[in-house]
Motif scaffolding. Structure first.
Motif, PDB file in Angstrom:
ATOM      1  N   THR A   8       0.807  -1.220   0.000  1.00  0.00           N
ATOM      2  CA  THR A   8       0.000   0.000   0.000  1.00  0.00           C
ATOM      3  C   THR A   8       0.842   1.272   0.000  1.00  0.00           C
ATOM      4  O   THR A   8       0.301   2.359  -0.234  1.00  0.00           O
ATOM      5  CB  THR A   8      -0.919   0.004   1.225  1.00  0.00           C
ATOM      6  N   CYS A  40      -9.284  -3.432   0.899  1.00  0.00           N
ATOM      7  CA  CYS A  40      -9.646  -2.103   1.390  1.00  0.00           C
ATOM      8  C   CYS A  40     -10.541  -2.235   2.624  1.00  0.00           C
ATOM      9  O   CYS A  40     -11.442  -3.084   2.658  1.00  0.00           O
ATOM     10  CB  CYS A  40     -10.377  -1.330   0.294  1.00  0.00           C
ATOM     11  N   PRO A  41     -10.335  -1.432   3.656  1.00  0.00           N
ATOM     12  CA  PRO A  41     -11.185  -1.513   4.850  1.00  0.00           C
ATOM     13  C   PRO A  41     -12.651  -1.241   4.514  1.00  0.00           C
ATOM     14  O   PRO A  41     -12.978  -0.436   3.643  1.00  0.00           O
ATOM     15  CB  PRO A  41     -10.610  -0.432   5.779  1.00  0.00           C
ATOM     16  N   THR A  42     -13.527  -1.919   5.221  1.00  0.00           N
ATOM     17  CA  THR A  42     -14.958  -1.786   4.942  1.00  0.00           C
ATOM     18  C   THR A  42     -15.489  -0.399   5.271  1.00  0.00           C
ATOM     19  O   THR A  42     -16.480   0.037   4.683  1.00  0.00           O
ATOM     20  CB  THR A  42     -15.736  -2.837   5.743  1.00  0.00           C
ATOM     21  N   ASN A  43     -14.848   0.304   6.203  1.00  0.00           N
ATOM     22  CA  ASN A  43     -15.336   1.642   6.557  1.00  0.00           C
ATOM     23  C   ASN A  43     -14.868   2.723   5.586  1.00  0.00           C
ATOM     24  O   ASN A  43     -15.334   3.855   5.649  1.00  0.00           O
ATOM     25  CB  ASN A  43     -14.898   2.001   7.972  1.00  0.00           C
ATOM     26  N   ASP A  44     -13.954   2.387   4.684  1.00  0.00           N
ATOM     27  CA  ASP A  44     -13.500   3.352   3.667  1.00  0.00           C
ATOM     28  C   ASP A  44     -14.426   3.228   2.452  1.00  0.00           C
ATOM     29  O   ASP A  44     -14.065   2.670   1.417  1.00  0.00           O
ATOM     30  CB  ASP A  44     -12.050   3.071   3.298  1.00  0.00           C
ATOM     31  N   LYS A  45     -15.608   3.775   2.577  1.00  0.00           N
ATOM     32  CA  LYS A  45     -16.628   3.569   1.557  1.00  0.00           C
ATOM     33  C   LYS A  45     -16.314   4.289   0.250  1.00  0.00           C
ATOM     34  O   LYS A  45     -16.623   3.789  -0.829  1.00  0.00           O
ATOM     35  CB  LYS A  45     -17.985   4.035   2.103  1.00  0.00           C
ATOM     36  N   VAL A  46     -15.696   5.452   0.335  1.00  0.00           N
ATOM     37  CA  VAL A  46     -15.407   6.209  -0.889  1.00  0.00           C
ATOM     38  C   VAL A  46     -14.392   5.456  -1.752  1.00  0.00           C
ATOM     39  O   VAL A  46     -14.575   5.288  -2.966  1.00  0.00           O
ATOM     40  CB  VAL A  46     -14.902   7.615  -0.528  1.00  0.00           C
ATOM     41  N   THR A  47     -13.311   4.998  -1.119  1.00  0.00           N
ATOM     42  CA  THR A  47     -12.289   4.265  -1.881  1.00  0.00           C
ATOM     43  C   THR A  47     -12.861   2.983  -2.458  1.00  0.00           C
ATOM     44  O   THR A  47     -12.585   2.624  -3.614  1.00  0.00           O
ATOM     45  CB  THR A  47     -11.096   3.952  -0.971  1.00  0.00           C
ATOM     46  N   ARG A  48     -13.648   2.273  -1.676  1.00  0.00           N
ATOM     47  CA  ARG A  48     -14.234   1.029  -2.165  1.00  0.00           C
ATOM     48  C   ARG A  48     -15.193   1.286  -3.332  1.00  0.00           C
ATOM     49  O   ARG A  48     -15.242   0.509  -4.292  1.00  0.00           O
ATOM     50  CB  ARG A  48     -14.978   0.317  -1.033  1.00  0.00           C
TER      51      ARG A  48
END
Length: 517
Positions: free
Chosen positions: A251, A281-289
């Protein structure tokens, strides 16, 4: 296995027990059968030591032999399958370090033959000892530590003979892991401190990336450097898909740097990079996902379009189906992201309608699934999906919404669906306007009667209302519809059935589609 060093050779004797170890090494050519390796020059202090390997599996053993040309280092095979292949080949030779006091070799004034000859080797060490990651050599005027990983000099210390005496040898306490250096006057202890702190870097430079990761000990920047180096090495050697997976783990490497590198050479590898980044990708990083999901779907569809145009051979068709299954897995990964509208648009614009239905079904967007089947005139498929969705508890509203289209296209199949016991809760008054078609073909009228009979049996309250409406002077059709609303469908059925029976007895043909006189 027993190792023995004699002169310029090292010998290995293998057997099931110590009593029978040397039985097969008797007679002529016994020495040649046991010979494992030879060197061109022996050492007067030819020490032979076996120690646990500093890298690799915990049960691996390494052999070190002090010869006249260097320290022979080799891994011992485990298990030993052939008597003549005890050591992994080829073994490595750790050269002796040159003394810092040695004058530089000048060959400019010599003859041609002497200039072509290799330089004379340094003096042979007096003794050798091993630590976990280093080989310690003792000379007359110094001692030196050499890395067991890359065979390079790590530390060299001069020896003051006038103060410490004449050096004699090295000894290692195998139980306490202490290393002792002794002279004719004194005894010294050599204590290694954090000797493994650079092991990950040395292994990384040797492209032993898996071993390097094991030596990182959870330090974030060390692990990031190893992953980035491994990914770059795979990319430069043409292993693009594997490189994409490693870049996804690294990363610290900028996203745009990796994306541009793969975009120039291979879209399939770029797609794999997007997939792996999305899964990590972390689940709380919704924008990146969300961004990764849309980009991955778009690249996947572009790649599939290229494959579809060239899929003329069985091999190409198999590759297309393989990548198509990867798209299905990607769509399942994106089902919980708030990007369904752009993905719907991409799938529809690229013409992958089956994948659109799969994605909508994974999201439990049942309305889109049925609408997709209906738009493609696949009414039987839509009815089958309604049955599946009803089992999931989400079919009643869809049945009422699509009843007019489905009954007109497939009356028998649709009515058979309505007659299922699981659909008794479906509002009959919501479905009846779609089923009752006075000017419909005979098949549709027959199915409408079949459904009306079912409603009469399963909804007695509606039947009671229809009976109450039939009297000596039944009101007109318009009045019944005005007063009873949708209940007029049932009333009309009972009245028309009575009129049909009366007309049949009078010899007048009647039917469901005729209005009562």
């Amino acid at each position: 296995v027993v190792f023995a060093a004699a002169g310029c050779g090292i010998y290995a004797f293998t057997g099931p027990s110590l009593e029978t170890l040397f039985q097969k090494y008797q007679g002529e050519n016994a020495a040649s059968r046991a010979l494992v390796y030879e060197v061109p020059r022996d050492s007067p202090n030819g020490e032979l030591q076996v120690d646990s390997a500093c890298i690799g599996k915990g049960l691996s053993k390494a052999l070190f032999w002090l010869t006249g040309v260097g320290v022979l280092a080799a891994m011992i095979r485990n298990p030993i399958e052939v008597d003549t292949a005890v050591l992994e080949s080829p073994p490595g030779i750790i050269p002796f370090p040159v003394s810092p006091k040695s004058p530089p070799v000048d060959r400019s004034g010599g003859c041609l033959i002497s200039s072509l000859l290799p330089p004379a080797p340094p003096p042979t060490p007096l003794s050798m000892a091993l630590t976990k990651y280093h080989v310690v050599l003792l000379f007359d005027d110094r001692w030196a530590a050499i890395s067991r990983i890359n065979h390079e000099l790590v530390q060299q210390q001069e020896w003051a003979r006038t103060t410490h005496g004449v050096p004699r040898g090295l000894a290692r306490d195998l139980h306490g892991e202490h290393l002792w250096l002794y002279s004719d006057k004194r005894l010294f202890e050599l204590t290694p401190e954090r000797e493994d702190r650079h092991a990950w870097s040395l292994l990384m430079n040797l492209t032993r990336f898996d071993d390097a990761l094991e030596k990182c000990k959870g330090v974030p920047h060390q692990r990031a450097n190893v992953l980035a180096a491994h990914a770059d090495w795979l990319f430069r050697h043409g292993k693009l898909v594997e490189a994409a997976r490693k870049f996804a783990e690294a990363t610290t490497v900028p996203f745009e740097h990796v994306a541009l590198r793969f975009l120039e050479v291979d879209k399939a590898a770029l797609l794999e990079y997007f997939r792996c980044r999305l899964s990590l990708c972390p689940t709380n990083d919704k924008v990146t996902r969300a961004l990764l999901g849309v980009w991955a779907v778009e690249i996947s569809l572009a790649h599939l379009n290229e494959l579809r145009l060239t899929a003329t051979t069985p091999k190409a068709k198999a590759a297309l189906e393989s990548d198509r299954s990867k798209l299905h897995a990607l769509l399942k990964d994106c089902k919980d992201l708030d990007i369904h509208e752009p993905i719907y648009h991409l799938l529809q614009s690229h013409g992958w309608l089956e994948e659109l239905a799969l994605f909508a079904e994974a999201r439990r967007d049942f309305s889109t699934v049925i609408l997709n089947h209906v738009s493609r005139h696949d009414h039987l498929g839509a009815i089958r999906k309604l049955a599946d969705f009803q089992a999931a508890g989400a079919g009643e509203e869809l049945i009422c919404r699509f009843a007019p289209v489905l009954f007109m296209a497939e009356p028998k199949t649709f009515v058979s669906l309505l007659l299922r016991p699981q659909l008794d809760k479906v509002g009959a008054l919501s479905v009846l306007p779609a089923v009752y078609l006075p000017r419909a073909p005979k098949a549709h009228r027959a199915e409408a009667v079949r459904y009306l009979k079912h409603v009469m049996q399963t909804h007695p309250e509606l039947k009671a209302a229809s009976v109450a409406a039939t009297g000596p002077r039944p009101p007109s059709l318009r009045e019944r519809r005005r007063r009873c609303g949708l209940n007029a469908m049932l009333v009309l059925h009972s009245v028309e059935c009575a009129d049909a029976r009366a007309a049949a007895s009078a010899g007048i043909a009647g039917g469901l589609g005729q209005a009562p006189s």
